[in-house]
Write a protein that holds these residues in place. Sequence first.
Motif, PDB file in Angstrom:
ATOM      1  N   GLN A   1       0.849  -1.188   0.000  1.00 29.85           N
ATOM      2  CA  GLN A   1       0.000   0.000   0.000  1.00 29.85           C
ATOM      3  C   GLN A   1       0.885   1.240   0.000  1.00 29.85           C
ATOM      4  O   GLN A   1       1.699   1.429   0.898  1.00 29.85           O
ATOM      5  N   HIS A   2       0.727   2.056  -1.026  1.00 31.26           N
ATOM      6  CA  HIS A   2       1.512   3.274  -1.119  1.00 31.26           C
ATOM      7  C   HIS A   2       1.117   4.255  -0.020  1.00 31.26           C
ATOM      8  O   HIS A   2      -0.006   4.224   0.506  1.00 31.26           O
TER       9      HIS A   2
ATOM     10  N   GLY B   1       3.607  -4.047  -7.082  1.00 29.23           N
ATOM     11  CA  GLY B   1       3.842  -3.798  -5.663  1.00 29.23           C
ATOM     12  C   GLY B   1       4.800  -2.647  -5.473  1.00 29.23           C
ATOM     13  O   GLY B   1       4.722  -1.623  -6.130  1.00 29.23           O
ATOM     14  N   GLY B   2       5.729  -2.830  -4.567  1.00 28.13           N
ATOM     15  CA  GLY B   2       6.711  -1.786  -4.322  1.00 28.13           C
ATOM     16  C   GLY B   2       8.043  -2.051  -4.983  1.00 28.13           C
ATOM     17  O   GLY B   2       9.012  -1.311  -4.750  1.00 28.13           O
TER      18      GLY B   2
ATOM     19  N   HIS C   1      11.113   1.559  -1.165  1.00 31.28           N
ATOM     20  CA  HIS C   1      12.087   2.358  -0.428  1.00 31.28           C
ATOM     21  C   HIS C   1      11.601   3.797  -0.268  1.00 31.28           C
ATOM     22  O   HIS C   1      11.788   4.420   0.786  1.00 31.28           O
ATOM     23  N   ALA C   2      10.972   4.322  -1.332  1.00 33.46           N
ATOM     24  CA  ALA C   2      10.469   5.691  -1.245  1.00 33.46           C
ATOM     25  C   ALA C   2       9.355   5.801  -0.209  1.00 33.46           C
ATOM     26  O   ALA C   2       9.311   6.758   0.582  1.00 33.46           O
ATOM     27  N   SER C   3       8.456   4.817  -0.186  1.00 32.61           N
ATOM     28  CA  SER C   3       7.348   4.866   0.772  1.00 32.61           C
ATOM     29  C   SER C   3       7.848   4.793   2.201  1.00 32.61           C
ATOM     30  O   SER C   3       7.321   5.461   3.102  1.00 32.61           O
ATOM     31  N   VAL C   4       8.866   3.987   2.458  1.00 29.50           N
ATOM     32  CA  VAL C   4       9.405   3.859   3.814  1.00 29.50           C
ATOM     33  C   VAL C   4       9.940   5.197   4.311  1.00 29.50           C
ATOM     34  O   VAL C   4       9.620   5.654   5.418  1.00 29.50           O
ATOM     35  N   VAL C   5      10.742   5.861   3.504  1.00 28.93           N
ATOM     36  CA  VAL C   5      11.340   7.104   3.968  1.00 28.93           C
ATOM     37  C   VAL C   5      10.310   8.233   4.034  1.00 28.93           C
ATOM     38  O   VAL C   5      10.402   9.142   4.881  1.00 28.93           O
TER      39      VAL C   5
ATOM     40  N   THR D   1       2.875  -4.779   3.920  1.00 31.01           N
ATOM     41  CA  THR D   1       3.763  -5.779   3.316  1.00 31.01           C
ATOM     42  C   THR D   1       4.475  -6.551   4.415  1.00 31.01           C
ATOM     43  O   THR D   1       4.182  -6.358   5.611  1.00 31.01           O
ATOM     44  N   SER D   2       5.407  -7.419   4.050  1.00 33.49           N
ATOM     45  CA  SER D   2       6.034  -8.297   5.035  1.00 33.49           C
ATOM     46  C   SER D   2       7.099  -7.554   5.839  1.00 33.49           C
ATOM     47  O   SER D   2       7.661  -6.548   5.402  1.00 33.49           O
TER      48      SER D   2
END
Length: 737
Positions: free
Chosen positions: A529-530, A559-560, A586-590, A610-611
């Motif tokens: 999920q973005h 997905g991502g 990686h972009a969504s995490v930051v 996600t996992s």
Amino acid sequence: MEAGLHEAWVGATTLLPQTPNNQLGTVSFHTPDSGKLQITAKAVRVLEDNGLLVYYNQFVWETIQAHLEQVAVTFWGVVDNAVEPDEEKDRVQALEKGLVMIAPALSYWKSILGSVLSAELVDGKRRVTQLVQDIVFAARPGFEPLLCSFLHGYLTQLDASNASGAQIPSAHKQLWSILQGIGLSERWRGISLVVTKRYLEQHIIQEWKDQFREPCLPSILQWLNTVAIPFMAMVSLDAESDSQTPSDWTSVLVHHAYDTLGRLRIGELFDIILDYPDSLPAMCDLKACLADNTGLLPQLFPSLIHAFSKRLLQAGVSTEQIIRTFIYTIKCLAYLDSSLLLLSTLSLPIRSYLRERDDTVRCIVSSMTEDESSELFAELSRIPQDGEQEQDSGAVTWTPPLTSPSIDPLSGDKEDSRESVGIIRMVVGMYGGADVFIDQYQKLLALRLLKTTDYEIEKEMQRLELLQLRFGEGRMHNIDIMLQDMSNSKRINTLVAPKVRQSSSDALPVNATIVSPLFWPAFPRDSFQHVPCVQSALGKYSEEFGQLKASRKLEWVGGGRVGTVELELYLHNSTEPRTFAVTPLHASVVLLFQEQEKMTLVDVVCRLGTSEDVVRAAIQFWISQGVLAEAAEPATFCVASLESGVGVTNMVEDEDIDQQGNEEEDEAEWFMVENMVSGMLTNLGQLDAERIHMMLCMTLDGFQKHSLARLNRFLQGLVAKDKLSVHDGLFALVAAI
């Protein structure tokens, strides 16, 4: 009567040495005049008439034997009393001196044998010669080594004089004449041939070992004609025997030259292959040697296979290097044997080994379609001739005469000689056909196309045209559709993207690649999920696309992991941004940490859907880049801050901080590390960072200076580049989608 016999006995023994113990050199060996010879012959006939000839002949041979035994003692005394007995040069000089002293004695005995021996022993000269060989030279085992040293010395002088233009001293011929006079002609010729062969071997090895870039056969044959063969002609002069002619020595030595050079080149064949095409002259020489002596072929097989096993087919050798060597092997062996029997047999170990590596097909495709400097790309770019598909043309035209010293081994067309076999056909055929190759190419092309941001596919279209020539248009149909999708996406994006920006000024810019799913590889269906800002931008793009294409609807897939996000991050209150090109994951995490500066791992997993392993790997990447850091609480992360004292120092050992500034200087070293890690993971499967670090320290000189944390940062960087994946701390190669 008795007085007459006594006078006859005295007359018959007058010419014999009175004392057999006389030292060599003190007896005057002057040829007697004819009057004395007649007196001796008359006395011998008187003894024969009275039945005393048997006793007389026995006495003569006992005298000769005793005298020759004393000659042997004196001869070896001269040799053993050399000034420096351990010096080969002095012993050879002593040998020459001893031979000069023996010659007068032998000549004396031969001159009087006709008078002192009866007609029944007219072969006395031959018998005397045999006694000299048996008593003088066979008495000690060191004569032949001395003779070899003697010959080797004069051959060396002849070789040097040929280079300097000096003349060979006439004394040499005198010594050879002495040895022939002693009766050593056959033995002398045999030893001379052995010495010449050994010297020829030394000459070839010293002058031409590891010299692959110029032909050596013409020089070797010229050396034979100017040094070795003239030497054999001089030492083989024998008025009493013409059993072998100069042409015999020539053929023997030329054959030995081909044999020696062939064995040398067979032992160096692996290095010759690595140095191809610069080593083509060495291949020309080897081909000529194999044509002259087919007995060398059984040595070629185990030698090259052993070199492959020890120097190429190893875990630390990258797949790209093995493939490149395989291509050179194909070209070299096809040049040696146009029937391809050598190639089919000797390339089998490489083909079997490459089939066991997981990344072989990917490397072949990448080399053929991406690396414009590679051999496979050059082969692909070569336009096939009419009727030629998956097969190269061209033939080797240079076949050297076996004994001609004026050969130009590069007289044939160098480029034609390289095209002796279908390179692409053999490389692709390792997996049984072109379908596996095309399938892998489709997957790698999909990854490459999805990472592009400018929709430029001109090079890919050129590759497609070349591949269609090689494999046919039918097999490349799906790839043709993929490239058409890219062209259509560029056109659609030109229409949709401006409308998205007009509808919402704060919306993130989106460029979409719109694909026909039936013709593309299957995309990953990971639950993902973005973040809201990205999700909103994608929704607006879908709305505008629906207005443009009312009958079609966009579905965002991948997905991502699929796609590229360009980010500009301002770190540590810096006024200069850092630019990153990362995956949507990686972009969504930051971006989550832009909304909330501290988050637990569980919170991030829940927000992205996600996992945990995927999220943890993404967070580790940002930690390695100094963007995020571990907080004091367990499983909690925050934005790295220099002021707070919480930053990369929590994840990076102090000793590595100083090394970060030198990473550019170590680029070559880390490139080698990447290849070795790739080889390890290909052969051993998943490995943790600790074991990889241990293996690198054991196999790579100087790697001990790098800590485990430094290696871990490097591995995480490879994960971010989608070259490696990590799960439960175990790293593995990324499989293509």
